[in-house]
Design an enzyme around this catalytic site. Structure first.
Site, PDB file in Angstrom:
ATOM      1  N   PHE A 126      85.972  31.181 121.571  1.00  0.00           N
ATOM      2  CA  PHE A 126      85.883  29.748 121.222  1.00  0.00           C
ATOM      3  C   PHE A 126      85.831  28.867 122.447  1.00  0.00           C
ATOM      4  CE2 PHE A 126      90.482  29.855 121.964  1.00  0.00           C
ATOM      5  CZ  PHE A 126      90.678  28.635 122.578  1.00  0.00           C
ATOM      6  N   CYS A 166      89.572  30.980 130.700  1.00  0.00           N
ATOM      7  CA  CYS A 166      90.011  32.305 131.152  1.00  0.00           C
ATOM      8  C   CYS A 166      90.232  32.317 132.657  1.00  0.00           C
ATOM      9  CB  CYS A 166      88.993  33.360 130.780  1.00  0.00           C
ATOM     10  SG  CYS A 166      87.436  33.055 131.589  1.00  0.00           S
TER      11      CYS A 166
HETATM   12  P1  NAD Z   1      89.313  36.269 120.385  1.00  0.00           P
HETATM   13  O1  NAD Z   1      89.492  37.589 121.017  1.00  0.00           O
HETATM   14  O2  NAD Z   1      90.261  35.857 119.311  1.00  0.00           O
HETATM   15  O3  NAD Z   1      87.848  36.131 119.743  1.00  0.00           O
HETATM   16  C1  NAD Z   1      86.698  36.498 120.473  1.00  0.00           C
HETATM   17  C2  NAD Z   1      85.636  36.978 119.496  1.00  0.00           C
HETATM   18  O4  NAD Z   1      86.123  38.132 118.810  1.00  0.00           O
HETATM   19  C3  NAD Z   1      85.276  35.949 118.442  1.00  0.00           C
HETATM   20  O5  NAD Z   1      83.886  35.960 118.255  1.00  0.00           O
HETATM   21  C4  NAD Z   1      86.029  36.432 117.208  1.00  0.00           C
HETATM   22  O6  NAD Z   1      85.359  36.118 116.007  1.00  0.00           O
HETATM   23  C5  NAD Z   1      86.079  37.928 117.400  1.00  0.00           C
HETATM   24  N1  NAD Z   1      87.288  38.522 116.814  1.00  0.00           N
HETATM   25  C6  NAD Z   1      88.503  37.937 116.658  1.00  0.00           C
HETATM   26  N2  NAD Z   1      89.369  38.788 116.084  1.00  0.00           N
HETATM   27  C7  NAD Z   1      88.704  39.937 115.871  1.00  0.00           C
HETATM   28  C8  NAD Z   1      89.061  41.208 115.304  1.00  0.00           C
HETATM   29  N3  NAD Z   1      90.289  41.445 114.857  1.00  0.00           N
HETATM   30  N4  NAD Z   1      88.114  42.173 115.263  1.00  0.00           N
HETATM   31  C9  NAD Z   1      86.881  41.946 115.710  1.00  0.00           C
HETATM   32  N5  NAD Z   1      86.478  40.765 116.249  1.00  0.00           N
HETATM   33  C10 NAD Z   1      87.381  39.772 116.332  1.00  0.00           C
HETATM   34  O7  NAD Z   1      89.302  35.185 121.583  1.00  0.00           O
HETATM   35  P2  NAD Z   1      89.287  33.616 121.474  1.00  0.00           P
HETATM   36  O8  NAD Z   1      90.630  33.155 121.024  1.00  0.00           O
HETATM   37  O9  NAD Z   1      88.092  33.150 120.770  1.00  0.00           O
HETATM   38  O10 NAD Z   1      89.086  33.243 123.015  1.00  0.00           O
HETATM   39  C11 NAD Z   1      90.159  33.134 123.934  1.00  0.00           C
HETATM   40  C12 NAD Z   1      90.332  34.425 124.703  1.00  0.00           C
HETATM   41  O11 NAD Z   1      89.133  34.743 125.386  1.00  0.00           O
HETATM   42  C13 NAD Z   1      91.385  34.314 125.790  1.00  0.00           C
HETATM   43  O12 NAD Z   1      92.130  35.506 125.804  1.00  0.00           O
HETATM   44  C14 NAD Z   1      90.583  34.173 127.069  1.00  0.00           C
HETATM   45  O13 NAD Z   1      91.209  34.612 128.249  1.00  0.00           O
HETATM   46  C15 NAD Z   1      89.407  35.036 126.749  1.00  0.00           C
HETATM   47  N6  NAD Z   1      88.279  34.704 127.579  1.00  0.00           N
HETATM   48  C16 NAD Z   1      87.970  35.566 128.592  1.00  0.00           C
HETATM   49  C17 NAD Z   1      86.927  35.277 129.436  1.00  0.00           C
HETATM   50  C18 NAD Z   1      86.569  36.200 130.539  1.00  0.00           C
HETATM   51  O14 NAD Z   1      85.525  36.002 131.126  1.00  0.00           O
HETATM   52  N7  NAD Z   1      87.358  37.205 130.848  1.00  0.00           N
HETATM   53  C19 NAD Z   1      86.172  34.110 129.240  1.00  0.00           C
HETATM   54  C20 NAD Z   1      86.499  33.269 128.183  1.00  0.00           C
HETATM   55  C21 NAD Z   1      87.560  33.592 127.354  1.00  0.00           C
END
Ligand code: NAD
Length: 496
Positions: free
Chosen positions: A149, A281
């Site tokens: 998100f 992140c």
């Molecule tokens: P999230 O892991 O909840 O969701 C990411 C994606 O996975 C979304 O498209 C979501 O629909 C999907 N998803 C969620 N739960 C799932 C499940 N149980 N099974 C399969 N798919 C699922 O992450 P978020 O809350 O959207 O984003 C924030 C996180 O992303 C933070 O931990 C942040 O550090 C990380 N992030 C990392 C980077 C990086 O480059 N390392 C960059 C941006 C964000």
């Protein structure tokens, strides 16, 4: 309520699964849309459209592909404010920050404009008599991106710019919390002349993600999100035979040495700790004060916090907006209580700020001091405007702490000593290092990625590693027929 649909085969396709999810304006707390949540069959349809489009797209000349990317660049440049407004309306970040996100995404499109040069192979003439060898890189086929998100425009662009320029067809599964940016991008790509089916968007949740991971025609998956889901995507995707790069969460330290300019360090800590409400992140979430500067540094950070203007992202005076959901805001705030219970000092409690009228998901800027590595507020990725200060006796202690942390995304060192800075970049276990730069996100012609639990897979994202990830190598050994030299020879091919 307005529905947010899929984009399949060059057009909007309403969902047919019967499942939807709510999308909110975080600044007001009100629901603004319903987003379709795909079934496995709808994912199949998006993959089928990609499969149909792939053969013609991979055969499209490099110049033509570059032309389309130049047009995407122009359109995105023109429509940047529109996209920024969409991002702000569903994510909550302030407009200037949303525009910055779009700009960094645009730089990945600029990189992809150079695809003819990026896909140049190698050539060795006369490796044996009349035999030449050359290497080429070819697209994989249908590849997918699953995005978080917190960067609803930039992270999808990180992925699809290189993937499509390399000749693949792409299925994007954006975050269901702020899905509209993905459809705006789909329209821009179509307006720029990208053939139907080369870029598809499937809205959804775990059902869609798992359908992508299991689909036999999806060759590679790029993921960015939290560490537990990154691990799930990596394990299931690779078990199904796919190439996977899965970027996870972070706990980024900013190490401040006693010789640093403490005003500059405090400015940087506030900017990088609270920008985008800490939902980056690459946000700084831990400041490690080395030696005896802790009290002075904490005071300097604390005196800056009341001056940061918190408000709706659309308010031109606001510098920090709300968090993504009410549940997330409450979880972030809970680290203040657990921090205090576990022995930290609350220097500033953002829960006491009356940030805005209405029911938006706001939390004021919060600061915890005397945090130690056993506390939850240190161990967990908080992902909000709560900055923790830990104390370290020496440079060596600080590096030991950073290296012992399970995450290894970004890290920054503040110092005036070039020798120590050089030692730090050599010793520290993190993928992206800043020296007096608090958010060291690599430019588009380098690659982005962390180490340890911040990355599953071998490949960093975008830049040269992105091109490598979305292509596979082929080496051709060729000899043009020359009847004068032709004989039967059962020996192993020799080069000398
Ligand atoms: P999230 O892991 O909840 O969701 C990411 C994606 O996975 C979304 O498209 C979501 O629909 C999907 N998803 C969620 N739960 C799932 C499940 N149980 N099974 C399969 N798919 C699922 O992450 P978020 O809350 O959207 O984003 C924030 C996180 O992303 C933070 O931990 C942040 O550090 C990380 N992030 C990392 C980077 C990086 O480059 N390392 C960059 C941006 C964000």
């Amino acid at each position: 309520m307005e529905r947010i649909n899929h984009w399949i085969g060059g057009k909007l396709v309403p969902g047919s699964s019967g499942r939807t999810g709510p999308v909110f304006d975080p600044a007001t707390g009100r629901q603004t849309h319903e987003v379709d949540l795909a079934s496995t069959e709808e994912v199949d349809a998006a993959v089928a459209a990609s499969l149909d489009a792939f053969p013609a797209w991979r055969a499209t000349s490099l110049s033509k592909r570059a032309d389309i990317f130049f047009r995407i660049r122009e359109l995105l440049e023109q429509r940047k404010p529109e996209l920024a407004r969409i991002v702000t309306s569903q994510h909550g970040k302030v407009l200037s920050d949303a525009a910055g996100e779009v700009q960094r995404g645009l730089e990945n499109v600029e990189f992809a404009c150079g695809i003819p040069a990026l896909l140049k192979g190698g050539y060795s003439e006369q490796v044996a008599t009349a035999v030449d060898v050359y290497s080429i890189r070819q697209p994989l086929g249908v590849v997918a991106g699953i995005t978080p998100f917190n960067f609803p425009a930039m992270v999808p662009i990180w992925m699809f710019a290189n993937a499509i320029a390399c000749g693949n067809a792409f299925v994007l599964k954006p975050s269901e919390k702020d899905p509209s940016a993905s459809l705006f991008l789909a329209e821009v790509l179509a307006d720029a002349g990208l053939p139907d089916g080369v870029f598809n968007v499937i809205q959804g949740d775990k059902v869609a993600v798992d359908a992508i991971l299991e689909h036999p025609s999806v060759r590679a998956v790029s993921f960015v999100g939290s560490t537990p889901i990154a691990r799930h995507v990596y394990e299931h995707g690779t078990a199904a035979g796919k190439r996977v790069q899965a970027l996870g969460g972070a706990k980024n330290h900013m190490v401040v040495l006693p010789d640093a300019d403490l005003d500059m360090a405090a400015d940087a800590a506030v900017s990088a700790g609270y920008g985008s409400a800490g939902e980056r992140c690459m946000a700084v979430s831990v400041v490690t004060a080395v030696g005896d500067i802790g009290d002075e540094l904490v005071a300097k950070i604390a005196e800056r916090l009341p001056n940061v203007r918190v408000g709706a992202g659309t308010d031109p005076d606001a510098e920090m907006g709300p968090l993504i959901t009410r549940e997330h805001r409450d979880k972030v705030a809970s680290y203040l209580d657990s921090g205090r219970e576990q022995g930290a000092t609350i220097v500033r409690d953002g829960r006491q700020d009356r940030v805005a009228d209405g029911d938006g998901f706001f939390l004021g800027l919060s600061l915890l001091d005397h945090v130690t590595t056993v506390m939850d507020c240190y161990r967990d990725e908080i992902f909000g405007p709560v900055l923790a200060v830990v104390r370290a006796d020496s440079y060596e202690d600080a590096v030991r702490m950073v290296n012992a942390n399970p995450y290894g995304n970004g890290v920054a060192l503040f110092t005036r000593d070039g020798g120590v800075a050089r030692r730090f970049q050599f010793e520290v276990d993190a993928g992206m290092v800043g020296v007096n730069v608090p958010i060291p996100v690599p430019v588009a012609y380098y690659s982005f990625g962390g180490w340890k639990s911040s990355l599953f897979g071998d490949s960093h994202m975008y830049g040269p590693e992105g091109v490598q990830f979305y292509t596979r190598g082929k080496v051709v050994t060729s000899r043009w027929p020359d009847p004068a030299t032709s004989t039967v020879d059962l020996g192993f091919p020799r080069t000398r």
